[in-house]
Design an enzyme around this catalytic site. Structure first.
Site, short mmCIF file in Angstrom:
data_model
loop_
_atom_site.label_atom_id
_atom_site.label_comp_id
_atom_site.label_asym_id
_atom_site.label_seq_id
_atom_site.Cartn_x
_atom_site.Cartn_y
_atom_site.Cartn_z
N GLU A 123 0.83 -1.20 0.00
CA GLU A 123 0.00 0.00 0.00
C GLU A 123 0.87 1.25 0.00
OE1 GLU A 123 -2.46 -0.66 3.48
OE2 GLU A 123 -3.07 -2.60 2.67
N GLU A 160 -4.88 -6.10 3.28
CA GLU A 160 -3.74 -6.88 3.78
C GLU A 160 -3.98 -8.38 3.74
OE1 GLU A 160 -5.12 -4.29 5.34
OE2 GLU A 160 -3.53 -2.79 5.39
N PHE A 217 2.65 -0.76 8.63
CA PHE A 217 2.81 -0.89 10.08
C PHE A 217 2.83 -2.36 10.52
CE2 PHE A 217 1.51 3.51 10.03
CZ PHE A 217 2.27 4.05 11.05
N PHE A 261 -0.28 -4.38 10.97
CA PHE A 261 -1.04 -4.96 9.86
C PHE A 261 -0.63 -6.42 9.63
CE2 PHE A 261 -1.14 -0.27 8.41
CZ PHE A 261 -1.94 0.04 9.49
N HIS A 297 -1.44 1.33 16.24
CA HIS A 297 -0.28 1.58 15.38
C HIS A 297 1.03 1.47 16.15
CE1 HIS A 297 -3.32 3.29 12.69
NE2 HIS A 297 -2.43 3.26 11.73
C1 TPP Z 1 -5.61 -2.01 8.00
C2 TPP Z 1 -4.94 -0.73 7.65
N1 TPP Z 1 -4.19 -0.66 6.54
C3 TPP Z 1 -3.54 0.47 6.21
C4 TPP Z 1 -3.63 1.58 7.01
C5 TPP Z 1 -2.88 2.86 6.67
N2 TPP Z 1 -3.83 3.86 6.20
C6 TPP Z 1 -4.34 4.78 7.03
S1 TPP Z 1 -5.48 5.76 6.28
C7 TPP Z 1 -5.30 4.95 4.82
C8 TPP Z 1 -6.11 5.39 3.63
C9 TPP Z 1 -7.56 5.24 3.88
O1 TPP Z 1 -8.30 5.70 2.80
P1 TPP Z 1 -9.87 5.94 2.95
O2 TPP Z 1 -10.48 4.74 3.54
O3 TPP Z 1 -10.37 6.36 1.63
O4 TPP Z 1 -10.01 7.09 4.01
P2 TPP Z 1 -9.59 8.63 3.88
O5 TPP Z 1 -8.19 8.72 4.42
O6 TPP Z 1 -9.69 9.02 2.48
O7 TPP Z 1 -10.54 9.34 4.76
C10 TPP Z 1 -4.36 3.93 4.93
C11 TPP Z 1 -3.94 3.04 3.84
C12 TPP Z 1 -4.40 1.47 8.18
N3 TPP Z 1 -4.48 2.47 9.05
N4 TPP Z 1 -5.05 0.32 8.46
#
Ligand code: TPP
Ligand code: TPP
Ligand code: MG
Ligand code: MG
Lengths: 336, 329, 329, 336
Positions: free
Chosen positions: B29, B58, B81, B84, B127
């Site tokens: 990611e 994941e 992280f 995950f 985290h």
């Molecule tokens: C299980 C998991 N994978 C990856 C992340 C890292 N991460 C945090 S926010 C994000 C993007 C999320 O996108 P979206 O659901 O569209 O929410 P937005 O930030 O646009 O509000 C990612 C990949 C995480 N926190 N949890």
């Protein structure tokens, strides 16, 4: 734009309340952003600026007994569902007066007494919780509904398909609210997504609509329909709110990006215009069709600013979190 | 030798190894814009044919690493992280760790999974985890925890060139640490502990992020007349039991420092092994300085209250070297 | 008292508790026809309003347990095999184990997750795991491992009535074991070890499925003049450190028997705690009889080769009581 | 039923080969079932009887360099993709001559040299592996395809949505073959599934078809089209094969059910009739339109029976698995 009947006094008050709630989120987030940028706020901070209409529209038709689950970008949802701004600020500053006593922080603001089951640092983490709350409501034969607010990035987590399926099979009173801001961190969600996300709901036979997520009234109306259906025992619905994240993924974004970028300044600016920004838009509409005056809006601006500053003061004046508490709250009636 | 930041050392290995071996692919990611900085330029240089910036899922990503390896690729998966690891746990525990054994050894799985672990930065419960224990317990995957930029380079290179699934756990908060890193090709073998500081009164066995506070503690202790040896296993699977035992047998005392939650931690396991293998040489109880069995709180004060610090390490050491400290006082 | 099979004892608790408290709900894959036998009649009696026979999607099921509890229900989730703990790990580690703490203690999570664990029946790698360590390490969930039908009844009742998430791990292969079970309401408190057999020369601390081979080993040892005390922690979280320590201090020797893979096993952790707390009383190295760090093979001979058996326990005990055995011979 | 052109000699040979492969699976499974029922076979044994046409049809258009992932019900897939029956039987009896040296057993039969990435005891476990193999093929610029065989129960695992999405986004050469036998253990899948599973593929824009999974030619034709598309770089396809599991979920089913049941004997019998049973059906067709004689079929029956009995003898005569091996094969060049 949705058609509006003659605006009566009650409607005027309701609209002003929606406006005030959106503005409270905006001003709070701006203040939090300032603190984060200044390095005053620990941890990662993800702001909701630009998306206020979807959270406020969605929560505007809910009761305290209804549940929401939220995301890492959860401050706006917390305030939209009636969370206390002081308790939220104190939480963000890690104080014992915080809504989670300083133990959760930005990514975990929750107020269970208001049905706010919490912001969630796991992308997609709220999906199964919302579905389970829907199941719990059904088992308890309650009238409540459970609303899952999630992002377009989260929509690619497989738990979504699992829970869309189950909510449909058993007609759980769940409303799936996709806040599609087009971005997941630094990734353009469309580049990693095939098809329309509403079609994933339709694939299990669920009613699904796409609305302008920056139009608070459009969101509210779609929600009303969905909530009515859920309360009547007719099962779940899916609402996609098209919106945009104006701020960075997190406030420290520039440091993370190290000079690279995933969007242009023009793109961002286009969403800040009076036609696009959910608050500016609704202000014009309030003035034009909602029976509100500029003085009404100014009064709200004042009240909100004061509320935010009081919240900051409250947070700053509060005592730091109590480290001993960790051992008391991990379990109910049991030391860890 | 060049002075380099920890994260730069990692980034350089990705670039060098992917250049050297065209069969290596990388995915995860947000690897394109490199949210952790360690995959910077990788997409620009080798993508999109060999680098996939993925959706958030994941559960599939860990299983796909297995499939891509089975199809003949050498695979790097960035999980972002360490937490995950739990999200992608199913295919880690059931496929990655077991498929070689279950197929009677039919397939090699040259997979490197990289993820940042650890707390101390107010990222709160979801985290800040240190997921060594689950990876150590499932069996069938290597677990690597470099403490220095040089070890990051050497262990990552070994991981990528190896033929077994390896979790390369980078210290999230330590990305900015810098240190001397050997130039050119540099491999650190798995299963060889390193001694960061020699000593004779007590062995402090510190893992990953904990090496730094352990070294600070050792310095403080030195000033008080207690000579601590600081040993770093560097890889938890395989674990250099003999290397650690040699130090423990020499000093007769052992304090383990581990950022894991205490129960079933890496510290617990090493303690158990030493309580078996070195029993005859031990002069004092084995102490563990770990995180208590709670999830990491948000507020800095609360986080620091449960985090292993140099002060806590010093106190643990003194609790087993009481008489020595007294003697030199 | 009535003689009852282990699985029957569990089944009876479900029926009794769901009758007693209308707020309890139960869900899981195939619970309707009760593939494990333990949910037999539950669906017929209380479903479909309180019992959900679910699709296959462990990732959601564990998260849904949290949501249903947050909505006010008292929740029982059947996860079928202990291995599926890994499949549903994300919400276990990130939500179930942490939400109370992360919300500042705002919510109770009265959740009982039941799953069968362990090998010995040629179910091969993916159906034979013993997932205690990951559950013990994540913190925030209780872990219960009854060895007898009576403890199954007493601990399950305590779990269901409690307000914390609890993993009730049933011994898959032991479902048919029978034993005396107290009639009527019967609760066994968490965190209280039990002594199945008293002894003075060595403590054998055996977990769950391992109590039976430990008792056999103790019998063999008795005949050879070695008096072994067999202690069963019964719950791993909370762990009765004092209870186990009392036995170890008395006997001066400790052998742990655990069906977990060795690295970061429950055995390792208990060994570590005792190497700290009971150091002064220990007369010999602490030994672990566990499963090596490999996944469970299919063929019976291979499985038995790595499985803890009475013979291996006897050998481990003798390795620390050498002189005693000689004396009594 | 699919339209057939004049059957030429090559076609006749191909059809007889399909028939033989299906019959080999049937007779093998019957023999394994007998051993399991007699308590001679350790572990859980899930038979493929009744579903032969889907596995054989699907694998009939694949090369050894193509990959398949399979399920807990994997014997049929193993044989369909060219796995050796002796090596499979030896595996089921836990012998060192087994294809997995006795370490995997029924739920893990694999022959990597033939592209069989293994039966899998985790429901849905093959989904991400197949997708990853598709990714690996694409990265390696190879011409191979990756075929995921999975059940209707597995189709409710969220990894499916995740992988359907990714395979579509990047046009991985993956063919998703859903073997819909209507059952997941003792649960009627329809009761826990909303909508049609093909619509989940269509939601990401993937071509999806439903075929009669008991018609080996119908399966083969759908596969041909999908494989051609995949090899041409045009991306994944989804094929639903409607079929039925004639045997119990596992051979020890009765003991597990303790007198309860989830289907009637009539339902089972209806799938064993000459119009429904994939082998009886294809036999009639071979006689009627395939240019085959009863003597051809009898000869095949003999050959297959002999092969199966030889496999049993081979297995029984082989040495037990070698426990020491465990420590050699857990890792490549490393002790665990
Ligand atoms: C299980 C998991 N994978 C990856 C992340 C890292 N991460 C945090 S926010 C994000 C993007 C999320 O996108 P979206 O659901 O569209 O929410 P937005 O930030 O646009 O509000 C990612 C990949 C995480 N926190 N949890
Ligand atoms: C992750 C996981 N959950 C549950 C199970 C238990 N289980 C084994 S087979 C099965 C049903 C699978 O149904 P389906 O995918 O339709 O395959 P079929 O048995 O019909 O071939 C279940 C629930 C499992 N093996 N793995
Ligand atoms: Mg988004
Ligand atoms: Mg099925």
């Amino acid at each position: 734009m949705t058609e509006i009947p003659n605006v009566d006094e009650q409607r005027r008050a309701e609209w002003l309340a929606l406006y005030e709630r959106m503005l409270l989120i905006r001003r709070s987030e701006e203040r939090v952003g300032k603190a984060a940028q200044a390095g005053e706020m620990p941890g990662g901070v993800h702001l909701y600026i630009g998306q206020e209409a979807s959270g406020v529209g969605a929560c505007s038709v809910l009761e305290d007994t209804d549940f929401i689950t939220s995301t890492h970008r959860g401050h706006g949802h917390f305030l939209a569902k009636g969370g206390d701004v002081k308790a939220m600020f104190a939480e963000l500053w890690g104080k014992r007066t915080g809504i989670c006593k300083g133990m959760g922080g930005s990514m975990h603001v929750a107020d269970v007494s208001k049905g706010i089951l919490g912001a969630n640092g796991i992308v997609g983490g709220g999906i199964a919780i919302a579905n389970g709350a829907g199941m719990g409501i059904k088992v308890g034969k309650e009238k409540a509904v459970s609303v899952c607010l999630f992002g377009d990035g989260a929509a690619n987590q497989g738990v979504l398909m699992e829970c869309l399926n189950m909510s449909m099979v058993w007609k759980f009173p769940v409303i799936w609210v996709l806040e599609n801001n087009g971005l997941s961190e630094f990734t353009i969600t469309d580049k990693v997504t095939a098809g329309e996300q509403t079609d994933r709901a339709r694939a299990v036979g669920m009613p699904a609509v796409t609305v302008d997520g920056n139009d608070v009234i459009a969101v509210q109306e779609a929600m009303k329909e969905a909530v009515d259906r859920a309360r009547a025992g007719e099962g779940p619905s899916f609402i996609e709110c098209k919106t945009y994240r104006i701020r960075g993924h997190l406030e420290a974004e520039d440091a993370f990006l190290g000079g690279y970028s995933y969007r242009t300044q023009e793109e961002i600016d286009a969403w800040k215009t009076p036609d696009k920004d959910p608050i500016l838009r609704f202000a014009s509409r309030l003035l034009a069709e909602g029976g509100a005056s500029q003085a009404d809006l100014d009064e709200i601006e004042d009240r909100v600013s004061k509320q935010v500053e009081e919240a900051v003061e409250f947070a700053l004046a509060s005592e730091d979190a109590d480290p001993e508490l960790i051992f008391d709250i991990t379990f109910a009636d049991q030391r860890p | 030798m060049a002075k380099m930041r920890y994260i730069q050392a990692i980034n350089q290995v990705f670039l060098d190894e992917m250049e050297r071996d065209k069969n290596i692919m990388l995915f995860g990611e947000d690897v394109e814009l490199a949210i952790f900085g360690d995959t910077r330029e990788v997409y620009k240089t080798f993508g999109p044919e060999r680098v996939y910036n993925t959706p958030i899922c994941e559960n599939s990503l860990t299983g796909m690493a297995v499939g891509a390896a089975a199809a003949g690729r050498r695979v790097i998966l960035h999980l972002m992280f360490g937490n995950f690891v739990y999200t992608g746990m199913d295919a880690i525990a059931h496929q990655m760790a077991k498929l070689r054994m279950m197929t009677g050894g039919q397939m090699d799985l040259p997979i490197t999974v990289i993820a940042g672990y650890g707390g101390g930065r107010s990222l709160a419960g979801q985290h800040s985890d240190t997921p060594f224990p689950v990876l150590m317990n499932i069996g069938g995957v290597n677990v690597v925890t470099p403490a220095t930029p040089a070890d990051a380079k050497g262990l990552l290179t070994t991981a990528i060139r190896g033929n077994n699934p390896t979790f390369f756990l980078e210290a999230s908060g330590r990305g900015g640490d810098s240190g001397e890193v050997p130039d050119g090709e540099y491999l650190v073998p798995f299963g060889k502990a390193t001694v960061h500081k020699e000593g004779s009164d007590v062995t402090i066995c510190a893992i990953g992020t904990m090496v730094r506070p352990a070294l600070r503690a050792a310095k403080t202790l030195e000033a008080e007349g207690i000579s601590a040896e600081v040993v770093d296993p560097r890889t938890l699977v395989p674990l250099d039991e003999d290397g650690i035992a040699a130090s423990v047998s020499k000093t007769g005392r052992l304090v383990l420092v581990d950022e894991c939650k205490d129960r079933c931690s890496a510290a617990s396991h090493i303690a158990a092994v030493m309580a078996d293998k070195c029993f005859g040489d031990l002069k004092a109880p084995i102490k563990r300085v770990t995180v208590p069995n709670v999830s990491m709180p948000y507020a800095g004060v609360a986080e620091m209250a449960i985090f292993p610090t140099p002060e806590k390490i010093v106190a643990a050491v003194k609790s087993v070297t009481g008489e020595l400290a007294g003697a030199s006082a």
